[in-house]
Design a protein around this motif. Structure first.
Motif, PDB file in Angstrom:
ATOM      1  N   ALA A   1      -2.814   8.267 -27.343  1.00 40.95           N
ATOM      2  CA  ALA A   1      -3.092   6.868 -27.687  1.00 40.95           C
ATOM      3  C   ALA A   1      -3.814   6.785 -29.033  1.00 40.95           C
ATOM      4  O   ALA A   1      -3.476   5.958 -29.889  1.00 40.95           O
ATOM      5  CB  ALA A   1      -3.930   6.223 -26.593  1.00 40.95           C
ATOM      6  N   ALA A   2      -4.815   7.664 -29.225  1.00 45.77           N
ATOM      7  CA  ALA A   2      -5.542   7.681 -30.495  1.00 45.77           C
ATOM      8  C   ALA A   2      -4.623   8.081 -31.643  1.00 45.77           C
ATOM      9  O   ALA A   2      -4.703   7.540 -32.754  1.00 45.77           O
ATOM     10  CB  ALA A   2      -6.724   8.640 -30.396  1.00 45.77           C
ATOM     11  N   LEU A   3      -3.732   9.025 -31.359  1.00 44.66           N
ATOM     12  CA  LEU A   3      -2.796   9.473 -32.387  1.00 44.66           C
ATOM     13  C   LEU A   3      -1.846   8.337 -32.783  1.00 44.66           C
ATOM     14  O   LEU A   3      -1.542   8.160 -33.968  1.00 44.66           O
ATOM     15  CB  LEU A   3      -1.993  10.667 -31.871  1.00 44.66           C
ATOM     16  CG  LEU A   3      -1.137  11.386 -32.905  1.00 44.66           C
ATOM     17  CD1 LEU A   3      -2.003  12.231 -33.823  1.00 44.66           C
ATOM     18  CD2 LEU A   3      -0.089  12.243 -32.225  1.00 44.66           C
ATOM     19  N   GLY A   4      -1.373   7.583 -31.786  1.00 44.66           N
ATOM     20  CA  GLY A   4      -0.491   6.462 -32.082  1.00 44.66           C
ATOM     21  C   GLY A   4      -1.173   5.422 -32.959  1.00 44.66           C
ATOM     22  O   GLY A   4      -0.571   4.892 -33.901  1.00 44.66           O
ATOM     23  N   LEU A   5      -2.444   5.131 -32.667  1.00 48.99           N
ATOM     24  CA  LEU A   5      -3.196   4.177 -33.488  1.00 48.99           C
ATOM     25  C   LEU A   5      -3.366   4.705 -34.916  1.00 48.99           C
ATOM     26  O   LEU A   5      -3.260   3.953 -35.886  1.00 48.99           O
ATOM     27  CB  LEU A   5      -4.563   3.914 -32.863  1.00 48.99           C
ATOM     28  CG  LEU A   5      -4.569   3.115 -31.549  1.00 48.99           C
ATOM     29  CD1 LEU A   5      -5.967   3.062 -30.967  1.00 48.99           C
ATOM     30  CD2 LEU A   5      -4.028   1.709 -31.785  1.00 48.99           C
ATOM     31  N   SER A   6      -3.612   6.016 -35.030  1.00 49.05           N
ATOM     32  CA  SER A   6      -3.775   6.616 -36.355  1.00 49.05           C
ATOM     33  C   SER A   6      -2.475   6.530 -37.148  1.00 49.05           C
ATOM     34  O   SER A   6      -2.483   6.195 -38.337  1.00 49.05           O
ATOM     35  CB  SER A   6      -4.227   8.065 -36.217  1.00 49.05           C
ATOM     36  OG  SER A   6      -4.348   8.681 -37.487  1.00 49.05           O
ATOM     37  N   LEU A   7      -1.350   6.827 -36.501  1.00 49.88           N
ATOM     38  CA  LEU A   7      -0.065   6.742 -37.198  1.00 49.88           C
ATOM     39  C   LEU A   7       0.238   5.319 -37.638  1.00 49.88           C
ATOM     40  O   LEU A   7       0.783   5.095 -38.720  1.00 49.88           O
ATOM     41  CB  LEU A   7       1.054   7.260 -36.276  1.00 49.88           C
ATOM     42  CG  LEU A   7       1.128   8.770 -36.063  1.00 49.88           C
ATOM     43  CD1 LEU A   7       2.089   9.104 -34.934  1.00 49.88           C
ATOM     44  CD2 LEU A   7       1.562   9.480 -37.341  1.00 49.88           C
ATOM     45  N   GLU A   8      -0.136   4.366 -36.796  1.00 54.01           N
ATOM     46  CA  GLU A   8       0.170   2.970 -37.097  1.00 54.01           C
ATOM     47  C   GLU A   8      -0.704   2.416 -38.219  1.00 54.01           C
ATOM     48  O   GLU A   8      -0.224   1.690 -39.098  1.00 54.01           O
ATOM     49  CB  GLU A   8       0.005   2.120 -35.838  1.00 54.01           C
ATOM     50  CG  GLU A   8       0.377   0.659 -36.030  1.00 54.01           C
ATOM     51  CD  GLU A   8       0.319  -0.118 -34.732  1.00 54.01           C
ATOM     52  OE1 GLU A   8       0.156  -1.345 -34.779  1.00 54.01           O
ATOM     53  OE2 GLU A   8       0.435   0.519 -33.657  1.00 54.01           O
ATOM     54  N   HIS A   9      -1.994   2.783 -38.213  1.00 58.13           N
ATOM     55  CA  HIS A   9      -2.935   2.164 -39.159  1.00 58.13           C
ATOM     56  C   HIS A   9      -3.240   3.042 -40.372  1.00 58.13           C
ATOM     57  O   HIS A   9      -3.544   2.508 -41.444  1.00 58.13           O
ATOM     58  CB  HIS A   9      -4.235   1.829 -38.429  1.00 58.13           C
ATOM     59  CG  HIS A   9      -4.078   0.791 -37.363  1.00 58.13           C
ATOM     60  ND1 HIS A   9      -3.866  -0.537 -37.641  1.00 58.13           N
ATOM     61  CD2 HIS A   9      -4.081   0.900 -36.001  1.00 58.13           C
ATOM     62  CE1 HIS A   9      -3.759  -1.215 -36.509  1.00 58.13           C
ATOM     63  NE2 HIS A   9      -3.886  -0.373 -35.498  1.00 58.13           N
ATOM     64  N   LEU A  10      -3.192   4.373 -40.215  1.00 55.73           N
ATOM     65  CA  LEU A  10      -3.531   5.267 -41.326  1.00 55.73           C
ATOM     66  C   LEU A  10      -2.311   5.891 -41.977  1.00 55.73           C
ATOM     67  O   LEU A  10      -2.381   6.341 -43.119  1.00 55.73           O
ATOM     68  CB  LEU A  10      -4.482   6.369 -40.843  1.00 55.73           C
ATOM     69  CG  LEU A  10      -5.812   5.908 -40.238  1.00 55.73           C
ATOM     70  CD1 LEU A  10      -6.628   7.111 -39.776  1.00 55.73           C
ATOM     71  CD2 LEU A  10      -6.598   5.075 -41.246  1.00 55.73           C
ATOM     72  N   GLY A  11      -1.221   5.970 -41.231  1.00 54.36           N
ATOM     73  CA  GLY A  11      -0.013   6.569 -41.777  1.00 54.36           C
ATOM     74  C   GLY A  11       0.159   8.026 -41.383  1.00 54.36           C
ATOM     75  O   GLY A  11      -0.745   8.655 -40.825  1.00 54.36           O
TER      76      GLY A  11
END
Length: 429
Positions: free
Chosen positions: A386-396
Motif C-alpha cells: 500500500a505504501a509502495l503504491g502511494l509512493s509510485l502514484e505521488h513520487l513517481g
C-alpha cells in the motif's frame, strides 16, 4: 558459525533440556529417505492444487460481484491471519503433536475448499459473498498452522547436511506450481468454474494419504509442562533476539520478499506509463518464474563453493546492482532480463536463509521462531504494498526505486560491516 544457547540460562535447565532432546535419525540420501519423499510428494501435489484455488477464487468473486475490490478484499482477508495469529500459532505448533496437527490441518483445508461449491449451490445470493469471505479467512487460519508445522517437520525429517537440497527441491515445487498453476487453473475454470476447487480438494486428500504413511512423529520428545502462552512467546522472541546472525537473516529475508513484491508493482507501473501491451507484462512476470527455477538449480553448487555469509553478501550485491536499473530501463526485453536476474538471486537467497534458520533453531522452538518470522514478513507484505503504491502514484517510479534501493544498500552494507555475518557458515558445513 553462530552459537546456539539453550532455552534457559541455568546449568540445571540446560541439562534437563538436553536430556529430552532426541536425535531424529541417521543421515541417509534424500532419495532413500522414506518420510521426506512422502512429505515432498504430498506437498508437491497440494501446492499445485492450492495454485488452482488462488487463481480461481478471485475470478469466482469477480464473476459474482463484478467488483475487483471485492476480490482484493478476499485476498486481504486470507492474509490477515498470518499477521494476527503467527505468534500464538507458533506456540501451539511447538506444544501439540506435529504430525497430528498436520493431518488435522490437511483435513480442514480439504473440507474448507470443498465447501466453496456447496456455498454456490446451496446459499442464497445475499449469503454467498459473506460465506466466501469466511472461507477466505478460514483458509488463512488453517494455512498458518499447517505451514509452520510443515517447515518444522521438514527440519526434523531431513538431516541437516541435506537441508539446503531439500529446501531447493521445495522451491522447485513452488516455482513450478507458480508457472503451471495459472495456466492449468484457467483451463479448469473454463471447463467448469468449480472444477479448480474440486481438484484442489482432491490434492489435499493425496496429502492426507502421504502424511498417514509417514512413520516418524516428525518431532523430538516434548516436555509435559505447560506455561502461559505469553511466556512461551517471549521464550521464542528471546532466543531469536540473542542470535545475531539468525535475527539478521530473518530481517533480510523479510525485506527481500517485499522487494520482489515491489518489483512486480514497479514493472506494472512502467508498463502502464510506457503504454506497453499487457501481454508483455505477463511475459516479464513469467520470466521471473523461470529465474526462480534457475536459482533452484544454481543454489546447491553455489552453496558448496561459497561460505554462507559471503554467499548471502553476493545475493545482496546482485540486488544492489540490478535494482536501480528499474529507474531507467523501459524496454520489455531488458525489463524481463532484470526481473529474471533478481529472481535468480532471490531464489538462491531464500534457499540459503531458510536452510540456515531451520538448521540452527532447536526443534522445540521451530514453531515459535517460525511464527516470529512470519509475523514480520506478513506485516511488511500487508503494509508495504500500500505504501509502495502511494509512493509510485505521488513520487513517481524513479523516486520509489531510489527509496527501495536505499534499503538494499543499508542491509548490504550492514552485512559486510558485521564480522559475524561475513563469517557465518551453515552449521553442517
Amino acid at each position: 558459525m553462530e552459537t546456539i544457547p539453550s532455552l534457559k540460562t541455568s546449568t540445571e535447565a540446560r541439562a534437563a533440556y538436553m536430556d529430552t532432546e532426541v536425535i531424529p535419525q541417521k543421515p541417509v540420501p534424500l532419495w532413500r529417505n522414506h518420510d521426506y519423499l512422502l512429505l515432498w510428494l504430498g506437498q508437491a501435489v497440494s501446492s499445485l492444487g492450492t495454485r488452482f484455488t488462488q487463481f480461481a477464487f478471485p475470478l469466482l468473486i469477480v464473476g459474482l460481484t463484478h467488483s475487483i475490490a471485492a476480490a482484493g478484499l478476499a485476498y486481504s482477508l486470507q492474509q490477515l491471519p498470518y499477521v494476527l495469529l503467527s505468534l500464538p500459532a507458533g506456540v501451539l505448533v511447538d506444544r501439540w503433536p506435529r504430525k497430528r496437527l498436520m493431518l488435522l490441518c490437511s483435513f480442514c483445508l480439504m473440507g474448507t475448499v470443498a465447501s466453496i461449491p456447496l456455498v454456490l449451490f446451496l446459499a442464497s445470493d445475499q449469503l454467498r459473498l459473506p460465506l466466501l469471505y469466511t472461507i477466505a479467512v478460514g483458509l488463512g487460519v488453517i494455512s498458518v498452522f499447517y505451514e509452520l508445522a510443515e517447515l518444522a517437520a521438514l527440519a526434523w525429517v531431513v538431516p541437516k547436511n541435506h537441508l539446503t537440497t531439500a529446501i531447493a527441491q521445495n522451491e522447485f515445487v513452488y516455482g513450478s506450481s507458480a508457472l503451471l498453476g495459472p495456466a492449468l487453473g484457467s483451463l479448469l475454470f473454463s471447463i467448469a468454474r468449480l472444477l479448480p476447487f474440486v481438484t484442489d480438494a482432491l490434492s489435499y486428500l493425496i496429502l492426507l494419504c502421504s502424511l498417514l504413511s509417514i512413520r516418524s512423529p516428525m518431532q523430538d520428545e516434548r516436555r509435559a509442562e505447560r506455561r502461559h502462552m505469553l511466556v512461551e512467546v517471549r521464550e521464542g522472541l528471546s532466543w531469536l533476539w540473542s542470535q545475531q546472525v539468525t535475527r539478521s537473516v530473518v530481517l533480510i529475508a523479510s525485506y527481500l520478499s517485499f522487494t520482489i513484491t515491489a518489483s512486480v508493482l514497479i514493472v506494472l507501473a512502467i508498463v502502464q506509463q510506457q503504454h506497453i501491451p499487457s501481454v508483455f507484462y505477463g511475459l516479464i512476470v513469467a520470466a521471473g518464474g523461470v529465474g526462480n527455477l534457475l536459482g533452484v538449480v544454481l543454489c546447491p553448487p553455489f552453496r558448496r563453493r561459497v561460505r554462507f555469509g559471503r554467499a548471502l553478501g553476493c545475493v545482496l550485491l546482485v540486488f544492489v546492482l540490478l535494482w536501480p536499473l528499474y529507474g531507467f530501463i523501459t524496454t520489455p526485453l531488458l525489463l524481463g532480463a532484470i526481473f529474471t536476474g533478481i529472481a535468480i538471486a532471490d531464489s538462491i537467497g531464500a534457499i540459503l536463509m531458510s536452510s540456515y534458520r531451520l538448521a540452527v533453531v532447536p526443534d522445540a522452538l521451530q514453531g515459535r521462531v517460525g511464527g516470529v518470522y512470519r509475523l514480520i514478513l506478513f506485516s511488511i507484505l500487508t503494509i508495504g504494498p500500500a505504501a509502495l503504491g502511494l509512493s509510485l502514484e505521488h513520487l513517481g517510479i524513479l523516486a520509489t526505486v531510489g527509496i527501495m534501493w536505499s534499503g538494499l544498500i543499508l542491509i548490504t552494507g550492514g552485512l559486510f560491516v558485521n564480522r559475524h555475518m561475513r563469517q557465518a557458515t551453515l552449521p553442517y558445513m
